[in-house]
Write an enzyme that holds these catalytic residues in place. Structure first.
Site, PDB file in Angstrom:
ATOM      1  N   LYS A  12     -11.305  -5.444  -5.554  1.00  0.00           N
ATOM      2  CA  LYS A  12     -12.342  -4.355  -6.327  1.00  0.00           C
ATOM      3  C   LYS A  12     -11.828  -2.952  -6.520  1.00  0.00           C
ATOM      4  O   LYS A  12     -12.493  -2.213  -6.606  1.00  0.00           O
ATOM      5  CB  LYS A  12     -12.929  -4.334  -4.468  1.00  0.00           C
ATOM      6  CG  LYS A  12     -12.709  -4.097  -3.409  1.00  0.00           C
ATOM      7  CD  LYS A  12     -13.784  -3.649  -2.332  1.00  0.00           C
ATOM      8  CE  LYS A  12     -13.497  -4.844  -0.711  1.00  0.00           C
ATOM      9  NZ  LYS A  12     -12.549  -4.216  -0.014  1.00  0.00           N
ATOM     10  N   LYS A  18      -6.611 -12.797  -8.211  1.00  0.00           N
ATOM     11  CA  LYS A  18      -7.834 -12.520  -7.651  1.00  0.00           C
ATOM     12  C   LYS A  18      -8.411 -11.285  -8.467  1.00  0.00           C
ATOM     13  O   LYS A  18      -8.179 -10.328  -8.368  1.00  0.00           O
ATOM     14  CB  LYS A  18      -7.616 -13.148  -6.426  1.00  0.00           C
ATOM     15  CG  LYS A  18      -7.819 -11.289  -5.608  1.00  0.00           C
ATOM     16  CD  LYS A  18      -7.991 -12.110  -3.903  1.00  0.00           C
ATOM     17  CE  LYS A  18      -7.440 -10.911  -3.420  1.00  0.00           C
ATOM     18  NZ  LYS A  18      -8.422 -10.785  -2.116  1.00  0.00           N
ATOM     19  N   LYS A  31       0.447  -0.988  -0.168  1.00  0.00           N
ATOM     20  CA  LYS A  31      -0.176  -0.124  -0.245  1.00  0.00           C
ATOM     21  C   LYS A  31       0.983   0.772   0.490  1.00  0.00           C
ATOM     22  O   LYS A  31       0.152   2.122  -0.603  1.00  0.00           O
ATOM     23  CB  LYS A  31      -0.685  -0.171   1.503  1.00  0.00           C
ATOM     24  CG  LYS A  31      -1.983  -0.754   0.909  1.00  0.00           C
ATOM     25  CD  LYS A  31      -3.376  -0.341   1.607  1.00  0.00           C
ATOM     26  CE  LYS A  31      -4.401  -1.634   1.285  1.00  0.00           C
ATOM     27  NZ  LYS A  31      -5.817  -1.471   2.335  1.00  0.00           N
TER      28      LYS A  31
END
Ligand code: ATP
Ligand code: LTN
Length: 334
Positions: free
Chosen positions: A200, A197, A115
């Site tokens: 969102k 994967k 992040k």
């Protein structure tokens, strides 16, 4: 242990649009857990602000996630569904646990590294101590089990380490949480890159099916899903795109991969993709209808939000008081 049941805790962030992966891999499988566990499902809005958010948008998304939990079948009278920011114990315990967590431990967290690479202009201290807040979420309710995806395992491990460290100094204060090993939901992969994967936060909207996508969009996205040129509907690691579509079709229709292979043997990918698209659209429709009708019942959702925040506050205070006493805070004069 509450009411003779073990405690289960999980949280989801209201950032981004929830995907079919979140639904089939998590939400859908949570619905019956309350028979066996005392369940807490939190909309972890305090975690969300570790990345800059638009305030109105965050509020809207948090409400939408709350409504989705209920629409998906989590009964808010049987599961404690609440906003993390409504229960001040999370922040209070997180502060204390910060003082029992080493920077070396936080430096090893892969999500922080990922992040901070993604948000180079805003590597804030909250992003760094995100796992400590998550530990507080879990430990506040003396949680026994935590259903988490692979990417959160490291955080759960840290929560266990912090709890064990605290207990070794002060005695038996926290239950040591275990990962929840139960019926695991399917791991749904991106429609555009079946090695990744479905997520969102994917920038390509064609990679994910959002729970709010209408029928035409769902069918179109499946039509465009990346597959291969083998022209054979077979459940094999060599055909990750088709394998993913079989997994989705299987989770949606409850047919086994073998039955699906048989159903589509000799048929082209076009037919198969259309069938998957239609099955997913058929599954999402009632969910979307329930969301629409619940969204109109503002008073009901409001009352659930309020009652559950009170319940969570009451239960979390028990742990918090104990911890405050152990670390040496003076007792409040009442
Ligand atoms: P982000 O893109 O913000 O990392 P995400 O879509 O990966 O989000 P999380 O918020 O990390 O989702 O996860 C919420 C829950 O959904 C977790 O329990 C996780 O295991 C589950 N989940 C997320 N993506 C998938 C997927 N593709 N397949 C199965 N389960 C998933
Ligand atoms: N970090 C998690 C969300 C989360 C969580 C929790 C999950 C916050 N607190 C406690 C389980 C238990 C995520 O991003 N999926």
């Amino acid at each position: 242990m509450l009411d003779g049941k073990k405690t289960l805790f999980s949280g989801m962030q209201a950032t981004g649009n929830l995907t079919l992966g979140n639904y089939l891999g998590a939400l859908k499988n949570w619905v019956s857990l309350n028979e066996e566990y005392q369940c807490f499902f939190s909309v972890v809005d305090m975690h969300s602000i570790t990345v800059r958010q638009d305030p109105a948008e965050l509020r809207k998304r948090a409400r939408a996630l709350y409504t989705l939990y209920v629409a998906a079948g989590l009964d808010p009278e049987k599961n404690c569904i609440y906003y993390q920011s409504h229960v001040s114990g999370h922040a209070e315990l997180a502060w204390i646990l910060n003082c029992y967590t080493y920077m070396g431990e936080l430096n090893r967290m892969t999500q922080f590294k990922d992040k901070s690479a993604k948000h180079e202009d805003n590597i804030n201290a909250g992003l760094y101590t995100y796992p400590v807040l998550m530990a507080a979420d879990i430990l506040l309710y003396q949680t026994d089990v935590v259903p988490v995806g692979a990417d959160q395992k490291q955080h759960l491990e840290l929560a266990r380490d912090i709890a064990a460290r605290f207990n070794s100094i002060y005695g038996d204060v926290f239950t040591i949480p275990e990962p929840y090993i139960g019926k695991v939901g399917a791991r749904i992969m991106s429609l555009q890159n079946p090695e990744k994967k479905m997520s969102k936060s994917d920038e390509n909207p064609n990679a994910s099916i959002y729970l709010t996508d209408d029928r035409d969009t769902v069918i179109r996205k499946f039509k465009r899903a990346v597959t291969d040129s083998l022209a054979d509907v077979r459940y094999s690691d060599e055909q990750p795109g088709i394998k993913n579509l079989i997994d989705i079709y299987s989770a949606t229709t409850m047919k086994t991969p073998a039955e699906i292979e048989k159903e589509f043997s000799g048929k082209g990918y076009g037919d198969f993709k259309l069938a998957v698209g239609e099955a997913v659209a058929d599954m999402l429709k009632p969910l979307q209808d329930r969301i629409a009708s619940l969204s109109k019942d503002k008073a009901y959702i409001d009352s659930m939000i309020k009652n559950n925040a009170e319940k969570a506050s009451y239960l979390s205070n028990k742990t918090l008081r104990k911890v405050q006493k152990k670390v040496g805070f003076p007792e409040k004069i009442r």
